[in-house]
Scaffold this active site. Structure first.
Site, PDB file in Angstrom:
ATOM      1  N   ARG A  72       0.922  -1.487   0.171  1.00 58.33           N
ATOM      2  CA  ARG A  72       0.009  -0.074   0.164  1.00 58.33           C
ATOM      3  C   ARG A  72       0.841   1.149   0.061  1.00 58.33           C
ATOM      4  O   ARG A  72       0.456   2.261   0.500  1.00 58.33           O
ATOM      5  CB  ARG A  72      -0.693   0.158   1.127  1.00 58.33           C
ATOM      6  CG  ARG A  72      -1.892  -1.065   1.040  1.00 58.33           C
ATOM      7  CD  ARG A  72      -3.205  -0.795   2.026  1.00 58.33           C
ATOM      8  NE  ARG A  72      -3.929  -2.121   2.132  1.00 58.33           N
ATOM      9  CZ  ARG A  72      -3.906  -2.986   3.016  1.00 58.33           C
ATOM     10  NH1 ARG A  72      -2.994  -2.889   3.880  1.00 58.33           N
ATOM     11  NH2 ARG A  72      -4.472  -4.002   2.880  1.00 58.33           N
TER      12      ARG A  72
ATOM     13  N   LYS B 223       2.085  11.334 -11.687  1.00 57.55           N
ATOM     14  CA  LYS B 223       1.250  10.297 -12.492  1.00 57.55           C
ATOM     15  C   LYS B 223       2.014   8.858 -12.679  1.00 57.55           C
ATOM     16  O   LYS B 223       2.979   8.865 -13.551  1.00 57.55           O
ATOM     17  CB  LYS B 223       0.716  10.860 -13.844  1.00 57.55           C
ATOM     18  CG  LYS B 223      -0.517  11.799 -13.594  1.00 57.55           C
ATOM     19  CD  LYS B 223      -1.117  12.201 -15.039  1.00 57.55           C
ATOM     20  CE  LYS B 223      -2.173  13.091 -14.796  1.00 57.55           C
ATOM     21  NZ  LYS B 223      -2.901  13.519 -16.155  1.00 57.55           N
TER      22      LYS B 223
ATOM     23  N   GLU C 296       7.201  17.159 -26.137  1.00 57.91           N
ATOM     24  CA  GLU C 296       6.735  17.474 -24.754  1.00 57.91           C
ATOM     25  C   GLU C 296       7.212  18.950 -24.422  1.00 57.91           C
ATOM     26  O   GLU C 296       6.770  19.646 -24.002  1.00 57.91           O
ATOM     27  CB  GLU C 296       6.820  16.532 -23.615  1.00 57.91           C
ATOM     28  CG  GLU C 296       6.289  15.265 -23.909  1.00 57.91           C
ATOM     29  CD  GLU C 296       4.740  15.222 -23.628  1.00 57.91           C
ATOM     30  OE1 GLU C 296       4.328  16.365 -22.878  1.00 57.91           O
ATOM     31  OE2 GLU C 296       4.114  14.203 -23.948  1.00 57.91           O
TER      32      GLU C 296
ATOM     33  N   LYS D  20       5.849  22.576 -15.723  1.00 54.87           N
ATOM     34  CA  LYS D  20       5.054  21.701 -15.291  1.00 54.87           C
ATOM     35  C   LYS D  20       5.097  21.719 -13.783  1.00 54.87           C
ATOM     36  O   LYS D  20       3.766  21.386 -13.194  1.00 54.87           O
ATOM     37  CB  LYS D  20       5.528  20.268 -15.693  1.00 54.87           C
ATOM     38  CG  LYS D  20       4.682  19.074 -15.576  1.00 54.87           C
ATOM     39  CD  LYS D  20       4.928  17.892 -15.961  1.00 54.87           C
ATOM     40  CE  LYS D  20       3.720  16.959 -15.699  1.00 54.87           C
ATOM     41  NZ  LYS D  20       4.001  15.603 -16.501  1.00 54.87           N
TER      42      LYS D  20
ATOM     43  N   GLU E  70      -5.331  17.163 -10.892  1.00 57.76           N
ATOM     44  CA  GLU E  70      -5.987  17.366 -12.268  1.00 57.76           C
ATOM     45  C   GLU E  70      -7.443  17.713 -12.065  1.00 57.76           C
ATOM     46  O   GLU E  70      -8.317  16.876 -12.743  1.00 57.76           O
ATOM     47  CB  GLU E  70      -5.548  16.102 -13.284  1.00 57.76           C
ATOM     48  CG  GLU E  70      -6.041  16.552 -14.772  1.00 57.76           C
ATOM     49  CD  GLU E  70      -5.458  15.674 -15.634  1.00 57.76           C
ATOM     50  OE1 GLU E  70      -4.507  14.943 -15.401  1.00 57.76           O
ATOM     51  OE2 GLU E  70      -5.699  15.798 -16.868  1.00 57.76           O
TER      52      GLU E  70
ATOM     53  N   ARG F 250      -4.214  21.571 -14.622  1.00 57.95           N
ATOM     54  CA  ARG F 250      -3.543  20.699 -14.951  1.00 57.95           C
ATOM     55  C   ARG F 250      -3.726  19.750 -16.229  1.00 57.95           C
ATOM     56  O   ARG F 250      -2.896  19.341 -17.023  1.00 57.95           O
ATOM     57  CB  ARG F 250      -3.273  19.692 -13.873  1.00 57.95           C
ATOM     58  CG  ARG F 250      -2.167  18.359 -14.147  1.00 57.95           C
ATOM     59  CD  ARG F 250      -1.848  17.560 -13.079  1.00 57.95           C
ATOM     60  NE  ARG F 250      -1.041  16.678 -13.513  1.00 57.95           N
ATOM     61  CZ  ARG F 250      -0.316  15.808 -12.554  1.00 57.95           C
ATOM     62  NH1 ARG F 250      -0.519  15.761 -11.450  1.00 57.95           N
ATOM     63  NH2 ARG F 250       0.569  14.749 -12.893  1.00 57.95           N
TER      64      ARG F 250
ATOM     65  N   ASN G 216      -2.579  18.277 -21.096  1.00 58.23           N
ATOM     66  CA  ASN G 216      -2.767  17.234 -22.045  1.00 58.23           C
ATOM     67  C   ASN G 216      -2.828  17.793 -23.539  1.00 58.23           C
ATOM     68  O   ASN G 216      -3.424  17.277 -24.482  1.00 58.23           O
ATOM     69  CB  ASN G 216      -3.811  16.447 -21.552  1.00 58.23           C
ATOM     70  CG  ASN G 216      -3.886  15.846 -20.593  1.00 58.23           C
ATOM     71  OD1 ASN G 216      -2.801  14.729 -20.533  1.00 58.23           O
ATOM     72  ND2 ASN G 216      -4.778  15.918 -19.467  1.00 58.23           N
TER      73      ASN G 216
ATOM     74  N   HIS H   2      -2.904  15.683 -26.640  1.00 66.83           N
ATOM     75  CA  HIS H   2      -2.833  14.276 -26.089  1.00 66.83           C
ATOM     76  C   HIS H   2      -4.010  13.541 -26.372  1.00 66.83           C
ATOM     77  O   HIS H   2      -4.131  12.207 -26.697  1.00 66.83           O
ATOM     78  CB  HIS H   2      -2.648  14.082 -24.467  1.00 66.83           C
ATOM     79  CG  HIS H   2      -1.304  14.447 -24.229  1.00 66.83           C
ATOM     80  ND1 HIS H   2      -0.242  15.418 -24.487  1.00 66.83           N
ATOM     81  CD2 HIS H   2      -0.267  13.468 -23.459  1.00 66.83           C
ATOM     82  CE1 HIS H   2       0.675  15.296 -24.073  1.00 66.83           C
ATOM     83  NE2 HIS H   2       0.763  14.109 -23.256  1.00 66.83           N
TER      84      HIS H   2
ATOM     85  N   HIS I 242      -3.663  10.289 -28.071  1.00 68.94           N
ATOM     86  CA  HIS I 242      -3.856   8.772 -27.698  1.00 68.94           C
ATOM     87  C   HIS I 242      -4.803   8.145 -28.705  1.00 68.94           C
ATOM     88  O   HIS I 242      -4.583   6.807 -28.843  1.00 68.94           O
ATOM     89  CB  HIS I 242      -4.784   8.841 -26.295  1.00 68.94           C
ATOM     90  CG  HIS I 242      -4.056   9.498 -25.406  1.00 68.94           C
ATOM     91  ND1 HIS I 242      -4.463   9.573 -24.180  1.00 68.94           N
ATOM     92  CD2 HIS I 242      -2.673   9.331 -25.145  1.00 68.94           C
ATOM     93  CE1 HIS I 242      -3.578   9.785 -23.174  1.00 68.94           C
ATOM     94  NE2 HIS I 242      -2.647   9.833 -23.701  1.00 68.94           N
TER      95      HIS I 242
ATOM     96  N   HIS J 192       5.129   7.937 -28.085  1.00 67.18           N
ATOM     97  CA  HIS J 192       4.182   8.931 -27.226  1.00 67.18           C
ATOM     98  C   HIS J 192       4.501  10.183 -27.704  1.00 67.18           C
ATOM     99  O   HIS J 192       3.354  10.979 -28.413  1.00 67.18           O
ATOM    100  CB  HIS J 192       4.227   8.530 -25.717  1.00 67.18           C
ATOM    101  CG  HIS J 192       3.539   9.773 -25.169  1.00 67.18           C
ATOM    102  ND1 HIS J 192       1.926   9.743 -25.059  1.00 67.18           N
ATOM    103  CD2 HIS J 192       3.775  10.723 -24.366  1.00 67.18           C
ATOM    104  CE1 HIS J 192       1.399  10.639 -24.615  1.00 67.18           C
ATOM    105  NE2 HIS J 192       2.639  11.391 -23.951  1.00 67.18           N
TER     106      HIS J 192
END
Lengths: 360, 360
Positions: free
Chosen positions: B119, B141, B183, B225, B235, B239, B243, B246, B250, B263
Site C-alpha cells: 500500500r 502520474k 513535450e 510543469k 488534475e 493541470r 494534455n 494528447h 492517444h 508517445h
C-alpha cells in the site's frame, strides 16, 4: 438506524448502521457522476444485487455489474483485472463510482480497483458480512493477495459512504458470523475492557443474531476503529494495534492456503497465541488468558490451529508487513484490554506460544 | 547542476538536472530504509544499471533488480506483476525504495508498483530519456495501459527525488530524442510564448544534443510543469492543459497499437491537430498554425499521422480520461502560447482537423 462519522478531514464519511436500510434514500447524496459499477460475488449477487441495482437505477444512474467468483483465493491480480475490464467495457470514466456489495474480499478488490481506475474514482461500500462491517468498512485499506503474501498489493482508499445492514446477516453462514465476532472481540481485547464485559454478557444473543445487539456491536467496533484510524490513517503508529492476532493469524492462513480457514478464525487463534505470549512475558495473568480463550470459544471460534511445522510458521510471520528493517514486531497485551506494539519479546517464548496452540 | 524543487507541501522533492551527476552523493539523503529495488529495462540496464547499483550498494543498501522487456507494449498488468514478484522474492518490506531507471514506461510502472506494494513504499526516479525527464519526472502520474485504453489504471505517486542526467541522452535513439522535444514544445505552446522564441532559436542545437541547452530545456519544461502541478495535483483544472495534443495523440497511439508510434510523436501530430482546430474555431491565425508545424518539423517530428478511419479515431478519443459525463473536452489554443480546456468546440471542425492531418 445509527450513524457514525469517520473523521478524516475532507474525506470524512458516514457509516449507516441498522436493519432494512433504504439504499435509494441513503446513497443518493453520495453518488457522484452518472455511472455506478456494482462489484459483487456469485454468492451475494443472487441475494441482494437486484435490490441495490433497482434502487440506484431509480436515481437515474447508469448501472453496470461485475460478478466475481466467491472466495479469498480469487483475491488476486487476475480477478482484479476483471473489474478493470468491466469498467472499460462499460465505457466508464473518471467520475464514476464503484460500489462493493459483498464481504471483505469484494470490498478490498472493488476498493483497490476504484483507487487505481483512471488513477482514482469514487467508492461506496455495502458490506454484507459481519467481518466486513466491523473491519473493512473503516480504515480505507484495500488490496489483493500475492502468492508470497496476503494484502501485499493495495492502496488506501476511503469510501464516500458505508451501508451496514443487519438484515443481510440473516443469510450469513454460521462460520462467517463467528469470524466477524473475532474482530469484534479484538476491539475489546486491544483497548476496551468494558466492551469485553458487554460481550461476555451478550455473546449468546450475538451468536443467535439478535439484530439490535449486532447493530450495537458493529457500532461500537466501528467507533473504536474509526477513532484509531482518524489518529493514524497511514498506520505509522497506533493503527498497528488493530493487528492484534494478525501476525500469527496470517501465518496460519498462509500455510493452510487462503480460504481454508476464514480470516476471522485465524485471527481468533492468533489472538489466543498473542494472549498466551503476553502471559509468558509476564504482562497478563493466566486468568486473563483463560478469559480470552473463553470469549473466543463462546463465539464458536477455534483456539488452536492445525499442526504447522514451526519453521514454516515463522517463515510466514517474517513476511508480515509489520517487519521493519528485518525485525519482527508483534501486537501483544500489556494488560487485558490494552495492547501495545513491540519488538521486545522473547522469540523462544513466542515459539512456545505457537506450539502450545496447535492440534496434536 | 541545477536544482528544481517541486512544491507539494510535505511531499516537496528536488529534481537535479545536469551532466555526469554523482548518484551516490545525490541519492544518499533520499533513500529511506535499507532495501532498494532498481527497476529498469533490457535496453537501459546494460548501459547504466551497474553505475547506479554500485553507487547505492556503496551506501550500504541491499539492492535487488527487476529488468523488464523494453517497450510501451509491456506496460501492462502482467509485467507490473513481475515487479511485485521481484519485491516479494527479495523479501522487501514497507520501508523499501523502488528506483525507476529508464524512460517513461519504466517510470510509470515502477512508480505504480511503489504506490501499491504494501500500500505504498518510497519511490525514486532516474529518467534516462528526454521525454521522461521533462514529462514523467514531474507530476506523480504513474500507471499501466489496458487493451481498451492508455494509462487507464494507475495512481498518483510522488518521488523522493529525481536525477535527470544529460549524459545519458547520448545513447538515446534519434526518434526518442525528438519525442522528448515534442513535450518540450508542448510547454511553450500551452503557456509560454517566450519559451517558443527560445526553442525557435536553439532547436538545431537541441537536436544536435548540446548538453547545456538540453539541461536548460529540461529545467524550463520541468519548472513549467511543476508550477502547474503544484496548483492542481489531482488534475481538477489547470493541470488538464498539460494534455495539449494528447487526446488526438492517444487516438493515434491506440489505433496503431502501443509502441508503433512513440508517445511524443503522437502528441506532436496531436498538437498540430489541436492548433488546426483552434484556427478553424477562429482563435489562432493560419500563421500560428504554420509556426506550430514548423517548430514540430524542425524537431524531426511528424505533422501528419497514418490514415485512420474517422469512426475509429473518434471512438478512441471517446475513451479518453478527459471525457466528463459523456462530453469530450479538448485542450485547444485560445492564443498561441495560451491553452484552454473546453467542451465548446464544433465537432464537425474537429473532424476536419483530424482528416486534414492524415496521410493520403
Amino acid at each position: 438506524m445509527q450513524t457514525l462519522y469517520v473523521e478524516l478531514g475532507d474525506r470524512r464519511y458516514p457509516i449507516f448502521i441498522g436493519s432494512d436500510l433504504n439504499p435509494q434514500t441513503l446513497l443518493e447524496p453520495y453518488i457522484q457522476g452518472k455511472q455506478v459499477m456494482i462489484v459483487s460475488n456469485s454468492t451475494v449477487a443472487p441475494l441482494y444485487l437486484e435490490h441495490y441495482q433497482t434502487a440506484i437505477e431509480a436515481l437515474g444512474k447508469q448501472v453496470a455489474t461485475c460478478i466475481l467468483p466467491d472466495g479469498e483465493k480469487y483475491k488476486d491480480i487476475q480477478h482484479l483485472n476483471l473489474i478493470f475490464d468491466a469498467l472499460l467495457e462499460a465505457g466508464f470514466n473518471r467520475d464514476c463510482t464503484v460500489l462493493a456489495l459483498g464481504g471483505g474480499v469484494i470490498g478490498d478488490m472493488a476498493g483497490f480497483a476504484s483507487a487505481c481506475f483512471q488513477r482514482g474514482v469514487y467508492f461506496i461500500q455495502v458490506p454484507t458480512t459481519l467481518l466486513s462491517q466491523v473491519d473493512s468498512s473503516v480504515g480505507g485499506k484495500t488490496g489483493i493477495n500475492h502468492p508470497l503474501g496476503k494484502n501485499m498489493i493495495g492502496a488506501f482508499q476511503q469510501p464516500q459512504v458505508v451501508l451496514a445492514d443487519m438484515s443481510q446477516l440473516k443469510t450469513l453462514p454460521d462460520r462467517e458470523l463467528s469470524a466477524g465476532l473475532a474482530e469484534v472481540i479484538k476491539y475489546a481485547l486491544l483497548g476496551d475492557i468494558e466492551f469485553l464485559d458487554w460481550l461476555e454478557q451478550h455473546m449468546d444473543a450475538l451468536v443467535a443474531r439478535d439484530p439490535v445487539l449486532l447493530a450495537e456491536a458493529v457500532y461500537r467496533s466501528c467507533a473504536h476503529k474509526a477513532r484509531i484510524v482518524a489518529n493514524d490513517e497511514k498506520e505509522q503508529g497506533e493503527r498497528a494495534l488493530l493487528n492484534l492476532g494478525h501476525t500469527f493469524g496470517h501465518a496460519i492462513e498462509s500455510y493452510l492456503g487462503y480460504g481454508e480457514w476464514l480470516h476471522g478464525e485465524a485471527v481468533a487463534t492468533g489472538m489466543v497465541m498473542a494472549a498466551d505470549l503476553s502471559h509468558r512475558m509476564g504482562w497478563i495473568s493466566a486468568d486473563d488468558v483463560e478469559r480470552t480463550k473463553r470469549i473466543i470459544s463462546r463465539a464458536q471460534l477455534p483456539i488452536v490451529c492445525p499442526k504447522i511445522p514451526l519453521d514454516d510458521f515463522l517463515g510466514f510471520m517474517a513476511h508480515d508487513k509489520k517487519v521493519l528493517n528485518g525485525q519482527l514486531r508483534l501486537v501483544l497485551m500489556q494488560r487485558l484490554g490494552q495492547a501495545i506494539i513491540t519488538r521486545e519479546f522473547d522469540p523462544e517464548l513466542m515459539k512456545q506460544s505457537i506450539l502450545a496452540h496447535q492440534a496434536a
